[in-house]
Design a protein around this motif. Structure first.
Motif, PDB file in Angstrom:
ATOM      1  N   CYS A 142       0.867  -1.187   0.000  1.00 29.52           N
ATOM      2  CA  CYS A 142       0.000   0.000   0.000  1.00 29.52           C
ATOM      3  C   CYS A 142       0.900   1.232   0.000  1.00 29.52           C
ATOM      4  O   CYS A 142       1.158   1.828   1.042  1.00 29.52           O
ATOM      5  N   PRO A 143       1.405   1.630  -1.172  1.00 36.28           N
ATOM      6  CA  PRO A 143       2.353   2.747  -1.251  1.00 36.28           C
ATOM      7  C   PRO A 143       1.722   4.081  -0.835  1.00 36.28           C
ATOM      8  O   PRO A 143       0.497   4.212  -0.788  1.00 36.28           O
ATOM      9  N   PRO A 144       2.568   5.070  -0.517  1.00 34.93           N
ATOM     10  CA  PRO A 144       2.074   6.359  -0.005  1.00 34.93           C
ATOM     11  C   PRO A 144       0.984   7.004  -0.864  1.00 34.93           C
ATOM     12  O   PRO A 144       0.047   7.588  -0.316  1.00 34.93           O
ATOM     13  N   GLN A 182      -2.266   7.648   1.426  1.00 35.11           N
ATOM     14  CA  GLN A 182      -2.638   9.008   1.823  1.00 35.11           C
ATOM     15  C   GLN A 182      -4.150   9.236   1.799  1.00 35.11           C
ATOM     16  O   GLN A 182      -4.650  10.156   2.435  1.00 35.11           O
ATOM     17  N   HIS A 183      -4.886   8.395   1.110  1.00 30.79           N
ATOM     18  CA  HIS A 183      -6.342   8.531   1.032  1.00 30.79           C
ATOM     19  C   HIS A 183      -7.065   7.721   2.110  1.00 30.79           C
ATOM     20  O   HIS A 183      -8.291   7.799   2.221  1.00 30.79           O
ATOM     21  N   ASP A 190       5.219  14.460   8.210  1.00 29.81           N
ATOM     22  CA  ASP A 190       4.505  14.539   9.478  1.00 29.81           C
ATOM     23  C   ASP A 190       4.733  13.256  10.267  1.00 29.81           C
ATOM     24  O   ASP A 190       4.524  12.164   9.751  1.00 29.81           O
ATOM     25  N   HIS A 191       5.149  13.360  11.514  1.00 33.02           N
ATOM     26  CA  HIS A 191       5.433  12.177  12.324  1.00 33.02           C
ATOM     27  C   HIS A 191       4.162  11.401  12.677  1.00 33.02           C
ATOM     28  O   HIS A 191       4.222  10.222  12.975  1.00 33.02           O
ATOM     29  N   LYS A 192       3.011  12.057  12.609  1.00 34.68           N
ATOM     30  CA  LYS A 192       1.763  11.385  12.944  1.00 34.68           C
ATOM     31  C   LYS A 192       1.259  10.527  11.791  1.00 34.68           C
ATOM     32  O   LYS A 192       0.734   9.446  11.999  1.00 34.68           O
ATOM     33  N   VAL A 193       1.378  11.033  10.574  1.00 36.11           N
ATOM     34  CA  VAL A 193       0.993  10.297   9.377  1.00 36.11           C
ATOM     35  C   VAL A 193       1.975  10.688   8.279  1.00 36.11           C
ATOM     36  O   VAL A 193       1.953  11.816   7.802  1.00 36.11           O
ATOM     37  N   GLN A 194       2.825   9.778   7.904  1.00 36.99           N
ATOM     38  CA  GLN A 194       3.941  10.109   7.034  1.00 36.99           C
ATOM     39  C   GLN A 194       3.619  10.062   5.546  1.00 36.99           C
ATOM     40  O   GLN A 194       4.493   9.895   4.723  1.00 36.99           O
TER      41      GLN A 194
END
Length: 185
Positions: free
Chosen positions: A138-140, A144-145, A170-174
């Motif tokens: 599951c690539p970025p 991201q979605h 972002d450390h919370k969601v990269q």
């Protein structure tokens, strides 16, 4: 089960499986032994994995329901299970069997004329390498979605301030750029 041994846990694998008639017996095994000699596998050691199987079709003894060895998580790893010590996770379609990564288990032979279908998955401590590379699965650009919680479960989140970071993200969601820091902060 996992949270006392990590800051967060992550998905280690997901797969759909179909067990066809008259296949081979899967050898009994422990999922956690993928990590080789690098972890403590004594009965007092923490749990590193939790696995599950969702029954996509009915699981019966005849169609090869997963075999589990109760209480084998309390055994030393050199103890070999005998088939007489197994129980089968017979369950109706839609049910879920959950077991520790230290439990000895394996698929049985499907002795019917129709396939048995299941969805297998699991979670591991956030500081361990995932069995399936979630960043490729599951690539970025896809991740991201997804909701932030799902991105975190896939590993798109730092485990600690210095474990799993990526500069400028972002450390919370990269999967998104790091927030701007105002001057003087």
């Amino acid at each position: 089960i996992l949270k006392p041994n990590c800051n967060r846990y992550v998905v280690t694998l997901t797969a759909a499986l179909e067990v066809w008639p008259n296949g081979e017996l899967q050898p009994l095994h422990r999922d956690e032994l993928h990590y080789g000699k690098y972890l403590d596998y004594s009965p007092e050691a923490p749990e590193y994995l939790v696995s599950f199987m969702v029954a996509g079709t009915e699981f019966t003894a005849a169609n090869g329901a997963t075999r589990l060895v109760p209480e084998s998580h309390l055994w030393q790893t050199d103890r070999v299970a005998d088939e007489s010590e197994t129980v089968q996770a017979a369950m109706p379609k839609g049910s879920v069997a959950i077991w520790l990564g230290s439990i000895i288990h394996g698929m049985d032979i499907n002795r019917t004329s129709t396939p048995r279908t299941g969805i297998v998955g699991g979670f591991c401590l956030g500081w361990l390498r995932q069995e399936e590379n979630q960043y490729l699965a599951c690539p970025p650009e896809i991740a991201q979605h997804l909701p932030d919680e799902v991105q975190g479960l896939l590993g798109y989140r730092q485990h600690t301030s210095l474990l799993g970071w990526a500069g400028g993200l972002d450390h919370k969601v990269q999967t998104r750029p790091a927030p701007e820091i105002a001057d003087g902060q």
